[in-house]
Design a protein around this motif. Structure first.
Motif, PDB file in Angstrom:
ATOM      1  N   GLN F  17       0.842  -1.214   0.000  1.00 12.02           N
ATOM      2  CA  GLN F  17       0.000   0.000   0.000  1.00 12.02           C
ATOM      3  C   GLN F  17       0.868   1.252   0.000  1.00 12.02           C
ATOM      4  O   GLN F  17       0.561   2.234  -0.676  1.00 12.02           O
ATOM      5  CB  GLN F  17      -0.926  -0.012   1.224  1.00 12.02           C
ATOM      6  N   LYS F  18       1.955   1.219   0.770  1.00 10.76           N
ATOM      7  CA  LYS F  18       2.857   2.385   0.773  1.00 10.76           C
ATOM      8  C   LYS F  18       3.442   2.610  -0.624  1.00 10.76           C
ATOM      9  O   LYS F  18       3.511   3.748  -1.093  1.00 10.76           O
ATOM     10  CB  LYS F  18       3.984   2.160   1.793  1.00 10.76           C
ATOM     11  N   GLN F  19       3.844   1.524  -1.277  1.00 11.23           N
ATOM     12  CA  GLN F  19       4.396   1.679  -2.630  1.00 11.23           C
ATOM     13  C   GLN F  19       3.330   2.256  -3.566  1.00 11.23           C
ATOM     14  O   GLN F  19       3.629   3.106  -4.411  1.00 11.23           O
ATOM     15  CB  GLN F  19       4.928   0.336  -3.133  1.00 11.23           C
ATOM     16  N   ALA F  20       2.086   1.808  -3.405  1.00  8.57           N
ATOM     17  CA  ALA F  20       1.012   2.314  -4.266  1.00  8.57           C
ATOM     18  C   ALA F  20       0.776   3.809  -4.028  1.00  8.57           C
ATOM     19  O   ALA F  20       0.524   4.570  -4.975  1.00  8.57           O
ATOM     20  CB  ALA F  20      -0.274   1.531  -4.009  1.00  8.57           C
ATOM     21  N   LEU F  21       0.880   4.245  -2.771  1.00 10.00           N
ATOM     22  CA  LEU F  21       0.725   5.676  -2.480  1.00 10.00           C
ATOM     23  C   LEU F  21       1.880   6.474  -3.104  1.00 10.00           C
ATOM     24  O   LEU F  21       1.667   7.518  -3.727  1.00 10.00           O
ATOM     25  CB  LEU F  21       0.698   5.910  -0.964  1.00 10.00           C
ATOM     26  N   ILE F  22       3.095   5.976  -2.934  1.00  9.77           N
ATOM     27  CA  ILE F  22       4.276   6.684  -3.460  1.00  9.77           C
ATOM     28  C   ILE F  22       4.205   6.782  -4.986  1.00  9.77           C
ATOM     29  O   ILE F  22       4.419   7.850  -5.563  1.00  9.77           O
ATOM     30  CB  ILE F  22       5.558   5.947  -3.001  1.00  9.77           C
ATOM     31  N   LYS F  23       3.878   5.665  -5.627  1.00  5.17           N
ATOM     32  CA  LYS F  23       3.808   5.651  -7.099  1.00  5.17           C
ATOM     33  C   LYS F  23       2.658   6.536  -7.579  1.00  5.17           C
ATOM     34  O   LYS F  23       2.817   7.344  -8.504  1.00  5.17           O
ATOM     35  CB  LYS F  23       3.605   4.213  -7.580  1.00  5.17           C
ATOM     36  N   GLY F  24       1.520   6.427  -6.929  1.00  7.59           N
ATOM     37  CA  GLY F  24       0.346   7.174  -7.365  1.00  7.59           C
ATOM     38  C   GLY F  24       0.535   8.675  -7.220  1.00  7.59           C
ATOM     39  O   GLY F  24       0.184   9.455  -8.120  1.00  7.59           O
ATOM     40  N   ILE F  25       1.105   9.088  -6.113  1.00  5.60           N
ATOM     41  CA  ILE F  25       1.299  10.531  -5.894  1.00  5.60           C
ATOM     42  C   ILE F  25       2.375  11.075  -6.825  1.00  5.60           C
ATOM     43  O   ILE F  25       2.232  12.155  -7.402  1.00  5.60           O
ATOM     44  CB  ILE F  25       1.643  10.798  -4.416  1.00  5.60           C
ATOM     45  N   THR F  26       3.455  10.323  -7.009  1.00  6.21           N
ATOM     46  CA  THR F  26       4.515  10.800  -7.903  1.00  6.21           C
ATOM     47  C   THR F  26       3.989  10.923  -9.335  1.00  6.21           C
ATOM     48  O   THR F  26       4.252  11.921 -10.022  1.00  6.21           O
ATOM     49  CB  THR F  26       5.729   9.853  -7.827  1.00  6.21           C
ATOM     50  N   ASP F  27       3.227   9.924  -9.777  1.00  7.69           N
ATOM     51  CA  ASP F  27       2.650   9.993 -11.128  1.00  7.69           C
ATOM     52  C   ASP F  27       1.677  11.174 -11.238  1.00  7.69           C
ATOM     53  O   ASP F  27       1.668  11.885 -12.245  1.00  7.69           O
ATOM     54  CB  ASP F  27       1.898   8.686 -11.445  1.00  7.69           C
ATOM     55  N   LEU F  28       0.853  11.374 -10.221  1.00  7.78           N
ATOM     56  CA  LEU F  28      -0.111  12.478 -10.237  1.00  7.78           C
ATOM     57  C   LEU F  28       0.613  13.816 -10.386  1.00  7.78           C
ATOM     58  O   LEU F  28       0.205  14.666 -11.200  1.00  7.78           O
ATOM     59  CB  LEU F  28      -0.913  12.458  -8.932  1.00  7.78           C
ATOM     60  N   ILE F  29       1.669  13.997  -9.619  1.00 14.35           N
ATOM     61  CA  ILE F  29       2.404  15.267  -9.680  1.00 14.35           C
ATOM     62  C   ILE F  29       3.092  15.427 -11.033  1.00 14.35           C
ATOM     63  O   ILE F  29       3.123  16.518 -11.607  1.00 14.35           O
ATOM     64  CB  ILE F  29       3.402  15.345  -8.499  1.00 14.35           C
ATOM     65  N   THR F  30       3.604  14.336 -11.567  1.00  6.55           N
ATOM     66  CA  THR F  30       4.214  14.385 -12.901  1.00  6.55           C
ATOM     67  C   THR F  30       3.165  14.783 -13.942  1.00  6.55           C
ATOM     68  O   THR F  30       3.414  15.635 -14.806  1.00  6.55           O
ATOM     69  CB  THR F  30       4.827  13.016 -13.254  1.00  6.55           C
ATOM     70  N   ASP F  31       1.972  14.187 -13.831  1.00  3.20           N
ATOM     71  CA  ASP F  31       0.913  14.464 -14.810  1.00  3.20           C
ATOM     72  C   ASP F  31       0.379  15.891 -14.680  1.00  3.20           C
ATOM     73  O   ASP F  31       0.221  16.598 -15.673  1.00  3.20           O
ATOM     74  CB  ASP F  31      -0.257  13.483 -14.619  1.00  3.20           C
ATOM     75  N   VAL F  32       0.086  16.306 -13.445  1.00  3.59           N
ATOM     76  CA  VAL F  32      -0.605  17.583 -13.255  1.00  3.59           C
ATOM     77  C   VAL F  32       0.363  18.759 -13.378  1.00  3.59           C
ATOM     78  O   VAL F  32       0.022  19.797 -13.946  1.00  3.59           O
ATOM     79  CB  VAL F  32      -1.315  17.612 -11.880  1.00  3.59           C
ATOM     80  N   LEU F  33       1.569  18.604 -12.849  1.00  8.25           N
ATOM     81  CA  LEU F  33       2.502  19.734 -12.795  1.00  8.25           C
ATOM     82  C   LEU F  33       3.682  19.582 -13.769  1.00  8.25           C
ATOM     83  O   LEU F  33       4.531  20.472 -13.845  1.00  8.25           O
ATOM     84  CB  LEU F  33       3.048  19.913 -11.370  1.00  8.25           C
ATOM     85  N   ASN F  34       3.742  18.470 -14.479  1.00  4.09           N
ATOM     86  CA  ASN F  34       4.819  18.217 -15.460  1.00  4.09           C
ATOM     87  C   ASN F  34       6.205  18.220 -14.807  1.00  4.09           C
ATOM     88  O   ASN F  34       7.183  18.683 -15.379  1.00  4.09           O
ATOM     89  CB  ASN F  34       4.769  19.260 -16.579  1.00  4.09           C
ATOM     90  N   LYS F  35       6.280  17.684 -13.566  1.00  7.67           N
ATOM     91  CA  LYS F  35       7.544  17.700 -12.830  1.00  7.67           C
ATOM     92  C   LYS F  35       8.352  16.435 -13.124  1.00  7.67           C
ATOM     93  O   LYS F  35       7.780  15.328 -13.211  1.00  7.67           O
ATOM     94  CB  LYS F  35       7.276  17.750 -11.309  1.00  7.67           C
ATOM     95  N   ASP F  36       9.635  16.570 -13.231  1.00  9.00           N
ATOM     96  CA  ASP F  36      10.566  15.441 -13.300  1.00  9.00           C
ATOM     97  C   ASP F  36      10.412  14.607 -12.017  1.00  9.00           C
ATOM     98  O   ASP F  36      10.625  15.124 -10.920  1.00  9.00           O
ATOM     99  CB  ASP F  36      11.992  15.998 -13.396  1.00  9.00           C
ATOM    100  N   PRO F  37      10.043  13.328 -12.127  1.00  7.87           N
ATOM    101  CA  PRO F  37       9.861  12.527 -10.903  1.00  7.87           C
ATOM    102  C   PRO F  37      11.138  12.394 -10.064  1.00  7.87           C
ATOM    103  O   PRO F  37      11.045  12.114  -8.872  1.00  7.87           O
ATOM    104  CB  PRO F  37       9.386  11.161 -11.426  1.00  7.87           C
TER     105      PRO F  37
END
Lengths: 72, 72, 72, 72, 72, 72
Positions: F17-37
């Motif tokens: 679950q922790k990995q899913a939170l980390i992956k999901g939030i990092t992907d969300l920020i990459t998608d919404v803000l176009n940030k380098d992960p």
């Protein structure tokens, strides 16, 4: 050595209310934990309504719908 | 993977002082923990004097009484 | 009135390294901002490797692949 | 009872992007942890470029050199 | 929507003291800011004595010298 | 340069679950803000039930009454 951070939405918190929070929390910590108040720091942060999300919505959107955080 | 947050009262901290804090802390962490500086992030937050409480009083009130945080 | 929080991955940081971080940061703040060290608090938080994510992966997974945070 | 804090550099994050972050994180936590979204709070903090340090430099200095945080 | 974080040194804070802090702070915020307590979250973090620095020294070292944080 | 902190009650959150939170939030920020992960860090903190207060009560007390944070 206590440190306290309070985050609240920015909705007209007055200087007097901030002082009441600082005094109240410092006194509470002194009473409950017997701490020297000279070692207690309290930091208040007001958060813009677009920057606080609750139940998936910006608080600015909730307020626009008439939903408040007031005590019922 | 270090992350550092610095909170200071908003009392005229200059851009150069902020850079000195960021450089100094990053170098310290590199020296003490042998961390790659490209994994070290430092965030500085200046806090308004009404929003920081010490010993139960707003720092704005302490400053008005002539009480500073300066090194003696 | 500075408060500093340091978060690092839990990878064998020693008591001596923590003391070096606390002393170094307090001295830095005293030097750069001229603050009374008796008003400077530093809090260190070690984070388990499963609980820190970098580039979308748990640090525990990165370490298992041999990827470290060491200075090159 | 989840609470999430997001810190990003202040570089033109729009109200719509903030709403997308709030909605996306709240949904993620609901999906992964099965939490009632009415108990999930998300706070976004934008940090001025002089106040974020990376690898020992202010982000304002990195941006002046043309170094961005954009996805490659 | 208030969120409060309390950091204290880990020195035998009891479950009852924690409950008194949580109740006291929630009541204070309800009284001062008229907030619905169902929107107030309080998080307490106990910090090991090696991990809290004051005036450049670990609290563990201060305690070994007989220096306490007790109210005078 | 995003940094994300997630605080949740300690109630059996798994490594997956922790990995899913980390992956999901990092992907969300990459998608919404176009940030380098590679510039996005996520830190998860589990909080003991005695240390989280909601509506003036410890979560441990709420759970003892059968009140959960589960999605309805």
């Amino acid at each position: 050595m206590p440190y306290v951070k309070i985050e609240v939405t920015r909705e007209g918190v007055t200087k007097q209310q901030k002082q009441a929070l600082i005094k109240g929390i410092t006194d509470l910590i002194t009473d409950v934990l017997n701490k020297d108040p000279h070692l207690t720091h309290v930091v208040i942060r007001e958060i813009d309504l677009d920057d606080w999300g609750y139940a998936g919505e910006q608080v600015s959107a909730l307020r626009a719908k008439g939903i408040t955080a007031d005590k019922k």
